[in-house]
Design a protein around this motif. Sequence first.
Motif, PDB file in Angstrom:
ATOM      1  N   THR A   1       0.807  -1.213   0.000  1.00 11.18           N
ATOM      2  CA  THR A   1       0.000   0.000   0.000  1.00 11.18           C
ATOM      3  C   THR A   1       0.844   1.268   0.000  1.00 11.18           C
ATOM      4  O   THR A   1       0.366   2.324  -0.414  1.00 11.18           O
ATOM      5  CB  THR A   1      -0.919   0.035   1.238  1.00 11.18           C
ATOM      6  N   GLU A   2       2.100   1.172   0.445  1.00 11.68           N
ATOM      7  CA  GLU A   2       2.942   2.353   0.574  1.00 11.68           C
ATOM      8  C   GLU A   2       3.316   2.923  -0.792  1.00 11.68           C
ATOM      9  O   GLU A   2       3.757   2.208  -1.692  1.00 11.68           O
ATOM     10  CB  GLU A   2       4.219   2.006   1.351  1.00 11.68           C
ATOM     11  N   SER A   3       3.124   4.226  -0.952  1.00 12.43           N
ATOM     12  CA  SER A   3       3.507   4.989  -2.160  1.00 12.43           C
ATOM     13  C   SER A   3       2.755   4.547  -3.405  1.00 12.43           C
ATOM     14  O   SER A   3       3.225   4.782  -4.519  1.00 12.43           O
ATOM     15  CB  SER A   3       5.021   4.909  -2.410  1.00 12.43           C
TER      16      SER A   3
ATOM     17  N   LYS B   1       9.375  -2.601  -2.629  1.00 16.77           N
ATOM     18  CA  LYS B   1       9.316  -1.187  -2.289  1.00 16.77           C
ATOM     19  C   LYS B   1       9.255  -0.353  -3.564  1.00 16.77           C
ATOM     20  O   LYS B   1       9.867  -0.698  -4.577  1.00 16.77           O
ATOM     21  CB  LYS B   1      10.552  -0.768  -1.482  1.00 16.77           C
TER      22      LYS B   1
END
Length: 424
Positions: free
Chosen positions: A261-263, A295
């Motif tokens: 979910t990050e970025s 990432k």
Amino acid sequence: KLSTHLPAYHRSPLLMSERGRGRGRGRGRGAGGPDGAWAWGAVKDAARGSGGRWGRGRSRGRGTSSSSWGHDDRTRTVIKADAALKPRRGGWGRGTKGKGKGKGKNKEWRPVGKPQVQRVDADSIGRHCEVKPAHGGSISSIVMTEQGIYTVSQDKSMKRWKPVKQPAGNFDMVCELTVPLADGAFCVLYREGWLFCGLWDGQVQAFAQDGTEAILKGHTRRVNTLTLHQGILMSGGADKEVRLWQMDPASKKFSSTHTITESMPGPINKIHVLGNHLFVGGQNGLAMLELTSLKVTKLLPPTKAVSDILEFQGHVIVAYMEGGLRIFDAEGSLKSEMKTVEAGPILCLAGLESGPRVLCGHAHGQVSSVILPDFTFKTDFQALQSCHKVESLMCAGHDGIFLVGGQDGSLQLWQRVEGGLPAG
């Protein structure tokens, strides 16, 4: 049981890999005569696949070194960018009217309302047939398998189609099978004997060739895109999540192993693996996710809604909903750009080996043709009525065959013929 819906491969003729197959019984609504499709007999000597052969072509996800539409598994080194995604105020076609002179940043694009066509001499493209309606709702996605052509729709069904050659030489599309789905479908993927359907309610409904069925639960909103990489199923949804799924070979059950979910660039419309990265296209732009670390290592401008991503010769062609196209290499460097095309907002892309060409499906029924590798605009044509969107495109292979799925539930079969269309 699913086995009644998806019979074993040996029960059905192989659509793409054998000559002379594909003759079937049944009545299709899109026959060449009633819808005015143009005669196809004169094409057989000029086009590949005469006599009804459909070449399997080269898969965009599994191409070899000689294929234009291939999958590149080479590892790339990507430098992390400092840029951050910021939502744009307003948006395409929603700005207020400006005053004074300028370039019209918020200018609203309006369709011309051209009539539908059945042949496009400017790029040697002609229509075989139109099945109308093929579905009771929008045809969201189309995929080809060894058994036939599958379409999924927001009418909560999946259908299998077979092209049948008519006496005049053109092909008609005959529905062989209808499979009910748990909800409206927005994408379909076929890999390694499985059909995966991304649904409105966030589930992924899966069908195996041996009759096994599975429901993958995890997303909370509709699943817009699916891909498979090294045995790992990846899904992207309107809930701004990318999920990774792995199957237990013994039980044939899938479990969600990672949720990213990050970025993420907003609600996700398209994901595509190139090299060591997953390109994630969302409502707020394009992100690059490193597959080893999971990432986001780079956010690629502009912060505009991405509608589709297509791989070509180790690069990705990215379509933006506002109507622009950009080409990035595997490291995220911009290589070429095409400003908003005349036909307006782009909803889907497909790679046509004949030419080769990039086909763009538009929000007001047009299809544009872009020449590769020059990346120059060739022409556009009105495939559907201007009040209906081109929701999906799928190219069958090197014979120039492609299909158009409409918002109105219509399914069209087209072909680009090297050397030109027959007269008439």
